[in-house]
Design a protein around this motif. Structure first.
Motif, PDB file in Angstrom:
ATOM      1  N   LEU A 104       3.223 -12.933   4.927  1.00 49.73           N
ATOM      2  CA  LEU A 104       2.371 -11.745   4.871  1.00 49.73           C
ATOM      3  C   LEU A 104       2.923 -10.635   5.753  1.00 49.73           C
ATOM      4  N   VAL A 105       3.448 -11.023   6.928  1.00 47.00           N
ATOM      5  CA  VAL A 105       4.013 -10.030   7.855  1.00 47.00           C
ATOM      6  C   VAL A 105       5.247  -9.378   7.246  1.00 47.00           C
ATOM      7  N   ASP A 106       6.111 -10.182   6.613  1.00 42.68           N
ATOM      8  CA  ASP A 106       7.309  -9.633   5.977  1.00 42.68           C
ATOM      9  C   ASP A 106       6.931  -8.673   4.839  1.00 42.68           C
ATOM     10  N   GLY A 107       5.910  -9.071   4.065  1.00 40.48           N
ATOM     11  CA  GLY A 107       5.464  -8.212   2.976  1.00 40.48           C
ATOM     12  C   GLY A 107       4.914  -6.894   3.482  1.00 40.48           C
ATOM     13  N   ALA A 108       4.110  -6.962   4.569  1.00 37.14           N
ATOM     14  CA  ALA A 108       3.553  -5.740   5.149  1.00 37.14           C
ATOM     15  C   ALA A 108       4.659  -4.844   5.701  1.00 37.14           C
ATOM     16  N   ALA A 109       5.658  -5.456   6.342  1.00 36.39           N
ATOM     17  CA  ALA A 109       6.776  -4.677   6.889  1.00 36.39           C
ATOM     18  C   ALA A 109       7.564  -4.007   5.770  1.00 36.39           C
ATOM     19  N   ALA A 110       7.745  -4.719   4.664  1.00 33.36           N
ATOM     20  CA  ALA A 110       8.462  -4.139   3.522  1.00 33.36           C
ATOM     21  C   ALA A 110       7.714  -2.943   2.945  1.00 33.36           C
ATOM     22  N   GLN A 111       6.392  -3.072   2.826  1.00 33.14           N
ATOM     23  CA  GLN A 111       5.603  -1.965   2.286  1.00 33.14           C
ATOM     24  C   GLN A 111       5.582  -0.776   3.244  1.00 33.14           C
ATOM     25  N   LEU A 112       5.585  -1.054   4.543  1.00 33.50           N
ATOM     26  CA  LEU A 112       5.651   0.044   5.516  1.00 33.50           C
ATOM     27  C   LEU A 112       6.968   0.797   5.393  1.00 33.50           C
ATOM     28  N   ARG A 113       8.048   0.071   5.148  1.00 35.01           N
ATOM     29  CA  ARG A 113       9.343   0.733   4.958  1.00 35.01           C
ATOM     30  C   ARG A 113       9.326   1.576   3.689  1.00 35.01           C
ATOM     31  N   VAL A 114       8.642   1.078   2.650  1.00 38.32           N
ATOM     32  CA  VAL A 114       8.517   1.846   1.411  1.00 38.32           C
ATOM     33  C   VAL A 114       7.746   3.135   1.664  1.00 38.32           C
ATOM     34  N   VAL A 115       6.610   3.017   2.374  1.00 39.05           N
ATOM     35  CA  VAL A 115       5.792   4.197   2.675  1.00 39.05           C
ATOM     36  C   VAL A 115       6.578   5.198   3.525  1.00 39.05           C
ATOM     37  N   HIS A 116       7.348   4.675   4.488  1.00 31.58           N
ATOM     38  CA  HIS A 116       8.170   5.550   5.336  1.00 31.58           C
ATOM     39  C   HIS A 116       9.203   6.308   4.509  1.00 31.58           C
ATOM     40  N   ALA A 117       9.875   5.597   3.615  1.00 35.93           N
ATOM     41  CA  ALA A 117      10.881   6.242   2.754  1.00 35.93           C
ATOM     42  C   ALA A 117      10.232   7.280   1.837  1.00 35.93           C
ATOM     43  N   LEU A 118       9.076   6.939   1.296  1.00 36.55           N
ATOM     44  CA  LEU A 118       8.371   7.880   0.423  1.00 36.55           C
ATOM     45  C   LEU A 118       7.897   9.104   1.192  1.00 36.55           C
ATOM     46  N   ALA A 119       7.452   8.904   2.436  1.00 33.20           N
ATOM     47  CA  ALA A 119       7.007  10.035   3.258  1.00 33.20           C
ATOM     48  C   ALA A 119       8.168  10.986   3.544  1.00 33.20           C
ATOM     49  N   LEU A 120       9.353  10.428   3.829  1.00 37.02           N
ATOM     50  CA  LEU A 120      10.532  11.273   4.039  1.00 37.02           C
ATOM     51  C   LEU A 120      10.884  12.047   2.770  1.00 37.02           C
ATOM     52  N   ARG A 121      10.783  11.371   1.627  1.00 42.84           N
ATOM     53  CA  ARG A 121      11.054  12.029   0.354  1.00 42.84           C
ATOM     54  C   ARG A 121      10.036  13.137   0.091  1.00 42.84           C
ATOM     55  N   GLU A 122       8.768  12.860   0.372  1.00 50.64           N
ATOM     56  CA  GLU A 122       7.724  13.870   0.173  1.00 50.64           C
ATOM     57  C   GLU A 122       7.946  15.070   1.092  1.00 50.64           C
ATOM     58  N   THR A 123       8.428  14.803   2.301  1.00 50.88           N
ATOM     59  CA  THR A 123       8.688  15.892   3.240  1.00 50.88           C
ATOM     60  C   THR A 123       9.751  16.834   2.696  1.00 50.88           C
ATOM     61  N   LYS A 124      10.834  16.268   2.183  1.00 55.89           N
ATOM     62  CA  LYS A 124      11.898  17.096   1.621  1.00 55.89           C
ATOM     63  C   LYS A 124      11.442  17.807   0.358  1.00 55.89           C
TER      64      LYS A 124
END
Length: 259
Positions: A3-23
């Protein structure tokens, strides 16, 4: 995968998407981040001038610029988060073909971006005012941030509902304007709940956005106490909208995948 690995993976996805949204949001405009500051600053300047011309004073002797900044920035945080969240699927449909990207991730990324943007806008505006008057007194920074967090979550959950409904019917997109415009005037941006007659206050307090504004105002100004604001009421709206939004998102997921 735990569960922790899955949550960490989704956080990385959200982080990448946030950077994309910023640009995507700020990188393609010449003004960039400055535009996020100019819009609320324009509203604050406009109503500051109207207050000055009318000779009107703020309730309880609160400083006018922070008083307007609390209301306008809190409302903008809610409305822009809801607006951006409602368009998450339409603007990023191709990304949903990636197995780790879901609608919730898109809305979470946009929510994080709007929250970071408008908290910084608020800091810049009240910071500039504090430098101008050489004074800064904050009653409770945690309560101020708590009110903004409630406004952000309220906007995110409403955006999730509207985003899912837009998949069902594009007509929903046209309803956002008529829904948001009245809220600008009835959410306590230019008045306080304490200054209203009891009958008007009882009606307007059905609006959860007004509770968010009142909580932020209560946290910022030492001389103001929001006796009628309820974080529990706002949380009830957030939970109800989140439940409706997640249910609708699950119902329309197949339709999004097909299209």
């Amino acid at each position: 995968m735990t569960l922790v690995d899955g949550a960490a993976a989704q956080l990385r996805v959200v982080h990448a998407l946030a950077l994309r949204e910023t640009k995507t949001r700020f990188g393609t405009h010449r003004l960039g981040y400055l535009w996020a500051l100019l819009e609320p600053a324009f509203w604050i300047g406009t109503f500051y001038a109207l207050y000055a011309l009318a000779g009107r004073h703020t309730p309880g002797g609160m400083d006018l610029v922070p008083f307007l900044a609390v209301g306008i920035v809190s409302y903008e945080l809610f409305s822009k988060t809801a607006d951006r969240g409602s368009a998450a699927i339409g603007a990023n449909k191709a990304l949903l073909f990636y197995p780790h990207v879901h609608t919730i991730d898109l809305i979470a990324a946009r929510t994080v971006l709007e929250a970071a943007t408008y908290v910084m806008v608020f800091v810049v505006i009240v910071g500039a005012h504090a430098l101008a008057v050489q004074e800064l007194v904050v009653d409770s920074l945690l309560r101020t941030l708590w009110g903004m967090a409630l406004a952000s979550l309220l906007g995110a959950t409403l955006g999730l509902v509207l985003c899912s409904l837009t998949v069902v019917s594009p007509t929903v997109e046209r309803m956002k304007g008529p829904l948001m415009r009245p809220l600008f005037w009835i959410s306590g941006l230019f008045f306080t709940a304490e200054s209203l007659p009891s009958r008007a206050r009882d009606v307007l307090l059905w609006n959860p956005v007004m509770h968010c504004v009142e909580i932020v105002r209560d946290g910022w100004f030492p001389q103001y106490t929001a006796r009628h604001a309820s974080a529990s009421y706002v949380l009830a709206w957030i939970v109800a909208l989140a439940f409706a939004g997640l249910t609708l998102e699950r119902a329309v997921r197949r339709k999004v995948e097909v299209t």
